[in-house]
Design a protein around this motif. Structure first.
Motif, PDB file in Angstrom:
ATOM      1  N   SER A 330       0.825  -1.203   0.000  1.00 36.95           N
ATOM      2  CA  SER A 330       0.000   0.000   0.000  1.00 36.95           C
ATOM      3  C   SER A 330       0.863   1.259   0.000  1.00 36.95           C
ATOM      4  CB  SER A 330      -0.932  -0.016   1.212  1.00 36.95           C
ATOM      5  OG  SER A 330      -1.729   1.144   1.254  1.00 36.95           O
ATOM      6  N   GLU A 331       1.979   1.214   0.701  1.00 38.31           N
ATOM      7  CA  GLU A 331       2.868   2.374   0.739  1.00 38.31           C
ATOM      8  C   GLU A 331       3.459   2.665  -0.637  1.00 38.31           C
ATOM      9  OE1 GLU A 331       5.712   1.318   3.661  1.00 38.31           O
ATOM     10  OE2 GLU A 331       4.348   1.590   5.365  1.00 38.31           O
ATOM     11  N   VAL A 332       3.716   1.602  -1.394  1.00 37.35           N
ATOM     12  CA  VAL A 332       4.282   1.779  -2.742  1.00 37.35           C
ATOM     13  C   VAL A 332       3.198   2.182  -3.740  1.00 37.35           C
ATOM     14  CG1 VAL A 332       5.405   0.594  -4.675  1.00 37.35           C
ATOM     15  CG2 VAL A 332       6.174   0.168  -2.329  1.00 37.35           C
ATOM     16  N   ILE A 333       2.075   1.484  -3.671  1.00 43.26           N
ATOM     17  CA  ILE A 333       0.983   1.749  -4.623  1.00 43.26           C
ATOM     18  C   ILE A 333       0.356   3.109  -4.366  1.00 43.26           C
ATOM     19  CG2 ILE A 333      -1.294   0.969  -5.402  1.00 43.26           C
ATOM     20  CD1 ILE A 333      -0.410  -1.867  -4.528  1.00 43.26           C
ATOM     21  N   GLY A 334       0.175   3.429  -3.069  1.00 42.24           N
ATOM     22  CA  GLY A 334      -0.503   4.666  -2.700  1.00 42.24           C
ATOM     23  C   GLY A 334      -1.972   4.403  -2.476  1.00 42.24           C
ATOM     24  N   GLY A 374       4.333 -11.327  -4.549  1.00 50.25           N
ATOM     25  CA  GLY A 374       4.221  -9.886  -4.317  1.00 50.25           C
ATOM     26  C   GLY A 374       5.471  -9.308  -3.694  1.00 50.25           C
ATOM     27  N   ASN A 375       6.104 -10.046  -2.794  1.00 47.26           N
ATOM     28  CA  ASN A 375       7.354  -9.566  -2.192  1.00 47.26           C
ATOM     29  C   ASN A 375       8.449  -9.420  -3.238  1.00 47.26           C
ATOM     30  OD1 ASN A 375       6.661  -9.189   0.567  1.00 47.26           O
ATOM     31  ND2 ASN A 375       6.662 -11.404   0.892  1.00 47.26           N
ATOM     32  N   SER A 379      10.467  -5.887  -4.355  1.00 47.89           N
ATOM     33  CA  SER A 379      11.913  -5.704  -4.487  1.00 47.89           C
ATOM     34  C   SER A 379      12.305  -5.262  -5.889  1.00 47.89           C
ATOM     35  CB  SER A 379      12.645  -7.003  -4.124  1.00 47.89           C
ATOM     36  OG  SER A 379      12.288  -8.047  -5.016  1.00 47.89           O
ATOM     37  N   GLN A 380      11.499  -5.647  -6.878  1.00 48.51           N
ATOM     38  CA  GLN A 380      11.786  -5.263  -8.262  1.00 48.51           C
ATOM     39  C   GLN A 380      11.240  -3.892  -8.621  1.00 48.51           C
ATOM     40  OE1 GLN A 380       9.959  -8.495 -10.396  1.00 48.51           O
ATOM     41  NE2 GLN A 380      11.484 -10.011  -9.711  1.00 48.51           N
ATOM     42  N   GLY A 381      10.370  -3.348  -7.769  1.00 49.75           N
ATOM     43  CA  GLY A 381       9.786  -2.039  -8.039  1.00 49.75           C
ATOM     44  C   GLY A 381       8.756  -2.057  -9.149  1.00 49.75           C
ATOM     45  N   ASP A 382       8.129  -3.220  -9.385  1.00 48.39           N
ATOM     46  CA  ASP A 382       7.136  -3.346 -10.461  1.00 48.39           C
ATOM     47  C   ASP A 382       5.766  -2.946  -9.906  1.00 48.39           C
ATOM     48  OD1 ASP A 382       5.486  -4.031 -12.551  1.00 48.39           O
ATOM     49  OD2 ASP A 382       6.389  -5.999 -12.885  1.00 48.39           O
ATOM     50  N   PRO A 465      14.876   1.367  -1.626  1.00 48.83           N
ATOM     51  CA  PRO A 465      15.333   2.636  -2.206  1.00 48.83           C
ATOM     52  C   PRO A 465      14.864   3.862  -1.431  1.00 48.83           C
ATOM     53  CG  PRO A 465      14.559   1.155  -3.924  1.00 48.83           C
ATOM     54  CD  PRO A 465      14.226   0.504  -2.625  1.00 48.83           C
ATOM     55  N   THR A 466      13.762   3.714  -0.682  1.00 45.74           N
ATOM     56  CA  THR A 466      13.243   4.858   0.084  1.00 45.74           C
ATOM     57  C   THR A 466      13.656   4.802   1.548  1.00 45.74           C
ATOM     58  OG1 THR A 466      11.176   3.671   0.503  1.00 45.74           O
ATOM     59  CG2 THR A 466      11.258   5.101  -1.442  1.00 45.74           C
TER      60      THR A 466
END
Length: 473
Positions: A330-334, A374-375, A379-382, A465-466
């Motif tokens: 959720s943090e990545v997707i928003g 999903g993990n 890690s791949q940032g997809d 990365p963040t």
């Protein structure tokens, strides 16, 4: 969809009486005491069945009754010097709270036995007129079902009548056969309160346990319905008697019989009499409601579960791994991009497992497989693929009643849980900063000691990365 029918002892394709609809009757509890873990398993199992049918497009009418008058309630009331209806009411409230805490959906209707005396009397009259029941000749006011009048008696549990034990629900002196069971119990003026008796053609009294469910199932689902469920301990005599009296009255009754197994402790059925019951409020002091539900859902409904706190804690950790993935995703997707579980598509393995007699162990395993994928995407940032993956996980969890974002969960994503997460986040961030400072100062012993403290607390740190992210192991 295939279900194991207890009567035929085989897994059969589910073919509803009316296409696109499903009528389910589940025997609820006798509200005599606080609910424990063993009590609520049946409610969770049949809640999953209901959710699965709804997800497959069925319109489900779900009935779960409450037995609010019986010998045990009257005995407890007498022991405590309280009105029987006070005990039934208060324990019914406790049951409702327990089921709400583990996200069991409210039934379409929740009828109580005392609210259906006219329907019960009407059914007993029909049985007498058909020659399958008789008033006792001893003046007690009791009415019994004549088991020898119904040749199919014993068909649900595959027993011969002569092999059965006598029915111990009333004084045998008024019975034609010791196995005849009570449909109506005449009022015992010397030992029972007047409030526990209702008028009938046979004098004041109250219904027997078995006739209550037949009458209520018939009122809300009609003479024929799809699925009757309950705990395996109800197969005999309760469900056997229900089926016999209903069919003897001319009602086809249930097409499928489903029974969930026990939760046991030390190999014995969990019960008050054994002194090993675990009350829901006490268990929820150790784990959250969603974790307790996950523990019960992860086992197949027909499998006996040997309860232990070690197994419960292990299950809770397994669910937290799923929950942690969804949080990080959720943090990545928003949040703005989260379309909710309805946008997700359950994987083929999950669907196949659920279609095969509600195979929840394989279904849960399928969820973990999707989480592992999903993990990797994290890690791949997809991000596009991750969005679909996370939605799929939530869709599958939703079918099992385990979506962490479901507002039905108390403080899910807000309130107490959110405050706890924020507090832990602050503490872990401080430790991570201390470790970074120690490494920068080349104090590797101190850095390793901080790392070990974090790991011992069951927390895993991942460099992203963040910046570093933590999750429960």
């Amino acid at each position: 969809m295939r279900l194991y029918d207890t009567q035929t002892r085989e897994v059969r394709d589910f073919v509803p009486i009316e296409a696109g609809k499903a009528g389910i009757y589940v025997c609820g509890l006798t509200v005599q005491s606080e609910p424990h873990v063993g009590h609520v398993r049946s409610a969770v199992n049949f809640d999953v069945l209901r959710r699965w049918l709804v997800s497959q497009g069925y319109e489900v009418t779900f009935i779960r009754n409450v037995t609010d008058i019986d010998d045990k309630i009257l005995a407890k009331a007498a022991d405590q010097g309280r009105p029987w209806f006070e005990i039934a009411y208060l324990m019914g409230r406790e049951l409702d709270r327990a089921l709400e805490a583990i996200n069991v959906l409210p039934p379409t209707y929740q009828p109580a036995a005392t609210g259906h005396i006219p329907e019960i009397v009407e059914l007993i009259v029909a049985l007498i007129e058909r020659g399958h029941a008789y008033p006792a000749a001893d003046g007690s006011g009791d009415v019994y079902f004549d088991v020898r009048s119904w040749p199919a008696y014993g068909e649900l549990t595959h027993q011969g009548l002569d092999d059965m034990e006598p029915a111990e629900d009333a004084d045998p002196r008024g019975k034609r056969d010791p196995r005849d069971f009570a449909l109506w119990k005449g009022w015992k003026k010397e030992s029972e309160p007047e409030t526990a008796a209702w008028p009938s053609p046979w004098g004041p009294g109250r219904p027997g346990w078995h006739i209550e469910c037949s009458a209520m199932a018939g009122k809300y689902l009609g003479p024929a319905f799809d699925i009757h469920g309950g705990g395996v301990d109800l197969r005999f005599p309760h469900h056997e008697n229900e089926q016999a009296q209903s069919r003897a009255a001319g009602h086809p009754f249930a097409s499928y019989w489903l029974h969930n197994a026990w939760i046991t402790t030390a190999g014995e059925k969990m019960s008050k009499s054994l002194g090993n019951s675990l009350l829901i409020p006490e268990v929820l002091k150790r784990v959250r409601g969603i974790e307790l539900r996950y523990y019960m859902v992860a086992a197949h409904y027909r499998s006996h579960v040997e309860f232990s706190f070690e197994a419960l804690d292990e299950a809770a950790q397994g669910f937290r791994r799923i929950e942690s993935f969804l949080q990080r995703a959720s943090e990545v997707i928003g949040a703005a991009q989260d379309d909710g579980p309805e946008s997700g598509i359950a994987c083929a393995e999950f669907l196949a497992a659920m279609d095969d007699d509600l195979g929840t162990p394989a279904a849960v395993a399928a969820i973990h497989d999707v989480v592992r994928e999903g993990n990797k995407l994290l890690s791949q940032g997809d991000t596009p693929a991750l969005r679909g993956n996370a939605a799929s996980v939530r869709a599958m969890l939703g079918i099992l009643g385990l979506d962490p974002a479901d507002p039905a969960w108390p403080a899910s994503g807000a309130g107490a849980d959110a405050k706890l997460t924020a507090a832990v986040d602050t503490l872990v961030a401080g430790l991570i900063e201390q470790r970074a400072d120690a490494r920068a100062a080349k104090d590797f012993a101190a850095a390793d000691e901080i790392r070990d403290r974090i790991k011992a607390a069951g927390i895993e740190i991942e460099d992203t990365p963040t910046g570093p992210k933590w999750s429960l192991t």
